[in-house]
Enzyme design. Structure first.
Site, mmCIF file in Angstrom:
data_model
loop_
_atom_site.group_PDB
_atom_site.id
_atom_site.type_symbol
_atom_site.label_atom_id
_atom_site.label_comp_id
_atom_site.label_asym_id
_atom_site.label_seq_id
_atom_site.Cartn_x
_atom_site.Cartn_y
_atom_site.Cartn_z
ATOM 1 N N ALA A 38 -37.852 -14.691 0.448
ATOM 2 C CA ALA A 38 -39.053 -15.486 0.532
ATOM 3 C C ALA A 38 -39.614 -14.202 -0.202
ATOM 4 O O ALA A 38 -39.403 -12.351 0.106
ATOM 5 C CB ALA A 38 -39.768 -15.475 1.640
ATOM 6 N N GLN B 109 -34.377 -23.497 -2.219
ATOM 7 C CA GLN B 109 -33.999 -24.178 -0.518
ATOM 8 C C GLN B 109 -35.723 -24.323 -0.315
ATOM 9 O O GLN B 109 -36.197 -24.293 0.012
ATOM 10 C CB GLN B 109 -33.997 -22.191 0.266
ATOM 11 C CG GLN B 109 -33.380 -22.365 1.804
ATOM 12 C CD GLN B 109 -33.990 -21.089 1.946
ATOM 13 O OE1 GLN B 109 -34.167 -20.541 1.844
ATOM 14 N NE2 GLN B 109 -32.112 -21.165 2.436
ATOM 15 N N LYS C 226 -28.290 -23.324 5.075
ATOM 16 C CA LYS C 226 -28.467 -21.970 5.550
ATOM 17 C C LYS C 226 -28.604 -22.227 6.949
ATOM 18 O O LYS C 226 -29.922 -22.087 7.350
ATOM 19 C CB LYS C 226 -28.784 -21.756 4.359
ATOM 20 C CG LYS C 226 -28.384 -19.486 4.514
ATOM 21 C CD LYS C 226 -29.048 -19.140 3.522
ATOM 22 C CE LYS C 226 -29.308 -17.058 3.560
ATOM 23 N NZ LYS C 226 -29.763 -16.067 4.560
ATOM 24 N N CYS D 262 -34.803 -19.288 9.057
ATOM 25 C CA CYS D 262 -35.283 -17.828 8.989
ATOM 26 C C CYS D 262 -35.993 -17.736 9.978
ATOM 27 O O CYS D 262 -36.347 -18.480 11.236
ATOM 28 C CB CYS D 262 -37.135 -19.174 8.060
ATOM 29 S SG CYS D 262 -38.085 -18.051 8.003
ATOM 30 N N PRO E 272 -31.315 -17.018 -0.878
ATOM 31 C CA PRO E 272 -32.652 -16.726 -1.442
ATOM 32 C C PRO E 272 -33.311 -15.582 -0.388
ATOM 33 O O PRO E 272 -33.215 -14.805 0.291
ATOM 34 C CB PRO E 272 -32.955 -17.804 -0.812
ATOM 35 C CG PRO E 272 -31.664 -17.882 0.110
ATOM 36 C CD PRO E 272 -30.153 -17.228 -0.367
ATOM 37 N N GLY F 64 -24.790 -11.764 4.719
ATOM 38 C CA GLY F 64 -25.612 -10.267 5.552
ATOM 39 C C GLY F 64 -24.426 -8.869 5.226
ATOM 40 O O GLY F 64 -22.985 -8.857 5.320
ATOM 41 N N ASP F 65 -25.018 -8.112 5.201
ATOM 42 C CA ASP F 65 -24.860 -7.001 4.282
ATOM 43 C C ASP F 65 -23.780 -7.163 3.529
ATOM 44 O O ASP F 65 -23.272 -6.044 3.780
ATOM 45 C CB ASP F 65 -24.025 -6.285 5.808
ATOM 46 C CG ASP F 65 -24.726 -6.461 6.843
ATOM 47 O OD1 ASP F 65 -25.935 -6.256 6.854
ATOM 48 O OD2 ASP F 65 -24.296 -5.906 8.008
HETATM 49 C C1 LIG Z 1 -37.626 -10.482 2.088
HETATM 50 C C2 LIG Z 1 -35.986 -11.216 2.677
HETATM 51 C C3 LIG Z 1 -36.574 -12.498 1.964
HETATM 52 C C4 LIG Z 1 -35.845 -13.635 2.753
HETATM 53 N N1 LIG Z 1 -35.972 -15.040 1.994
HETATM 54 C C5 LIG Z 1 -35.055 -15.916 3.074
HETATM 55 C C6 LIG Z 1 -35.400 -16.424 2.324
HETATM 56 O O1 LIG Z 1 -36.383 -17.646 1.763
HETATM 57 N N2 LIG Z 1 -34.897 -17.817 2.626
HETATM 58 C C7 LIG Z 1 -33.265 -17.810 4.098
HETATM 59 O O2 LIG Z 1 -32.530 -18.401 3.930
HETATM 60 N N3 LIG Z 1 -32.938 -16.294 3.766
HETATM 61 C C8 LIG Z 1 -34.301 -15.303 3.023
HETATM 62 N N4 LIG Z 1 -33.705 -14.296 3.681
HETATM 63 C C9 LIG Z 1 -32.007 -13.464 4.474
HETATM 64 C C10 LIG Z 1 -31.251 -12.989 2.671
HETATM 65 O O3 LIG Z 1 -31.109 -14.843 2.644
HETATM 66 C C11 LIG Z 1 -29.947 -13.242 3.919
HETATM 67 O O4 LIG Z 1 -29.624 -14.138 4.307
HETATM 68 C C12 LIG Z 1 -29.992 -11.444 4.738
HETATM 69 O O5 LIG Z 1 -31.440 -10.861 4.284
HETATM 70 C C13 LIG Z 1 -28.650 -10.889 4.703
HETATM 71 O O6 LIG Z 1 -27.878 -10.300 4.115
HETATM 72 P P1 LIG Z 1 -28.275 -9.478 3.057
HETATM 73 O O7 LIG Z 1 -27.538 -8.158 4.279
HETATM 74 O O8 LIG Z 1 -27.833 -9.300 2.417
HETATM 75 O O9 LIG Z 1 -29.926 -8.750 3.176
HETATM 76 C C14 LIG Z 1 -35.036 -13.247 3.275
HETATM 77 C C15 LIG Z 1 -33.864 -12.255 3.321
HETATM 78 C C16 LIG Z 1 -35.135 -10.743 3.287
HETATM 79 C C17 LIG Z 1 -34.537 -8.977 3.125
#
Ligand SMILES: Cc1cc2nc3c(=O)[nH]c(=O)nc-3n(C[C@H](O)[C@H](O)[C@H](O)COP(=O)(O)O)c2cc1C
Length: 331
Positions: free
Chosen positions: A29, A81, A152, A111, A27, A214-215
């Site tokens: 936002a 979510q 989460k 969050c 997810p 994450g990553d």
């Molecule tokens: C712009 C943005 C918005 C996000 N919004 C949410 C959200 O609404 N709910 C959530 O659980 N995590 C949210 N996250 C976190 C991501 O789901 C994810 O856990 C986090 O970015 C780490 O993963 P990544 O390294 O693949 O980006 C958001 C991340 C970003 C960058």
């Protein structure tokens, strides 16, 4: 096709929900609207999620919030979510999510944004574990088996605090059907690297699927999306992985992770961009202009747009101009 390809396409279940692959869309936002969800699904994302939706907004019939419940018939399986720190509001909102077509309901305890945490929701729930469990219980009771309820988590509120690891088994005991973990502390935001030693530890300890966030899909040593890191997580017992930032401006990262090949041709990437833009236009009308601005620099980074095109797209004030600028056969 290789071993990792086969592992990613091995079905698994979250509660009674059977999923045909282990590569999910996290997810985000402001990002995870239907147009975006469709764009990643085309390249192999399995379960996708809505962005986090305010349970209070749903309960109070806020039109802006209710719009986040929109979900096309072609969008399944999909997780909705929710965020809030009030069990009753979460339960009522979960009901609305089911009515809107949710296949799974996820509670956000991850969050780190101040505006959310100061209401006690998001990652702030890690510091109030009894309330976190009560929130989950209320939703599980309301949903009554119609969809699995998952959570989460972040690793903790502050670096070194183990709140996520301590809370996870309590949530599972209270009915969580899976735990997704983004193993950074809330105060770390997105800095540093995700500590997937924690994800692997949870995968060993918990009797339900653990999903890594994450990553995932970030560049490995050869500059391509890191498949080795992903294979190590699955081999270590993690049930599935979620991609977030790596899919911004690069929906085909799912195909790259699945197949182990480079990105599609520039022609195909431009067609993917045009399709995404058209879906956003149909979904959002003129509001697509602001929404799409978040993506232009990302499509530059993935080699689809030039710096000049990004500048023109940023300045474009109407959808016809944008559509002309992203036409696949242009240039
Ligand atoms: C712009 C943005 C918005 C996000 N919004 C949410 C959200 O609404 N709910 C959530 O659980 N995590 C949210 N996250 C976190 C991501 O789901 C994810 O856990 C986090 O970015 C780490 O993963 P990544 O390294 O693949 O980006 C958001 C991340 C970003 C960058």
């Amino acid at each position: 096709m290789d071993d990792l390809h086969d592992k990613l396409l091995q079905p698994f279940s979250i509660g009674a929900l059977r999923l045909d692959r282990r590569l999910l869309m996290a997810p985000m936002a402001g990002i995870s609207r239907p147009a975006f969800r469709r764009s990643v699904r085309r390249y192999g994302a399995g379960l996708v999620f809505t962005e986090m939706i305010s349970a209070q907004g749903i309960v109070h019939d806020n039109g802006h919030t209710l719009a986040y419940l929109a979900c096309g018939r072609d969008e399944h399986p999909i997780g909705f979510q929710l965020f809030a720190a009030e069990p009753a509001a979460l339960a009522r909102a979960a009901h609305a999510c089911l009515d809107a077509g949710a296949d799974l309901i996820d509670l956000n305890m991850a969050c780190p944004v101040r505006k959310v945490m100061k209401t006690g929701a998001g990652a702030a729930l890690l510091a109030t574990p009894a309330l976190a469990v009560e929130c989950l219980r209320a939703v599980v009771a309301q949903v009554c088996g119609a969809a699995p309820v998952t959570v989460k988590l972040r690793a903790g509120v502050r670096a070194g605090d183990e709140a996520g690891r301590l809370l996870a088994p309590r949530l599972v005991a209270a009915g969580a059907a899976a735990i997704a973990i983004h193993p950074r502390s809330a105060d770390q935001l997105y800095r540093g690297v995700a500590d997937h030693a924690l994800t692997l530890a949870l995968a060993r300890e918990l009797p339900v699927p653990v999903i890594a966030s994450g990553d995932i899909g970030g560049a490995g040593a050869d500059g391509r999306p890191d498949r080795a890191a992903l294979a190590a997580l699955l081999d270590g017992g993690v049930a599935a992985v979620m991609v977030a930032r790596a899919a911004l401006g690069r929906p085909w990262v799912f195909g790259e992770l699945l197949e182990g090949e480079g990105p599609p041709s520039l022609d195909e990437r431009r067609r993917a961009l045009a399709l995404f833009v058209d879906d956003a236009r149909v979904e959002l009308g003129p509001r697509a202009i602001g929404y799409l601005r978040r993506f232009w620099p990302r499509f530059r980074r993935s080699g689809v747009l030039s710096a000049g095109e990004v500048a023109e797209l940023m300045a474009a004030g109407d959808l016809a101009t944008i559509a002309a600028l992203v036409r696949p056969d242009r240039g």
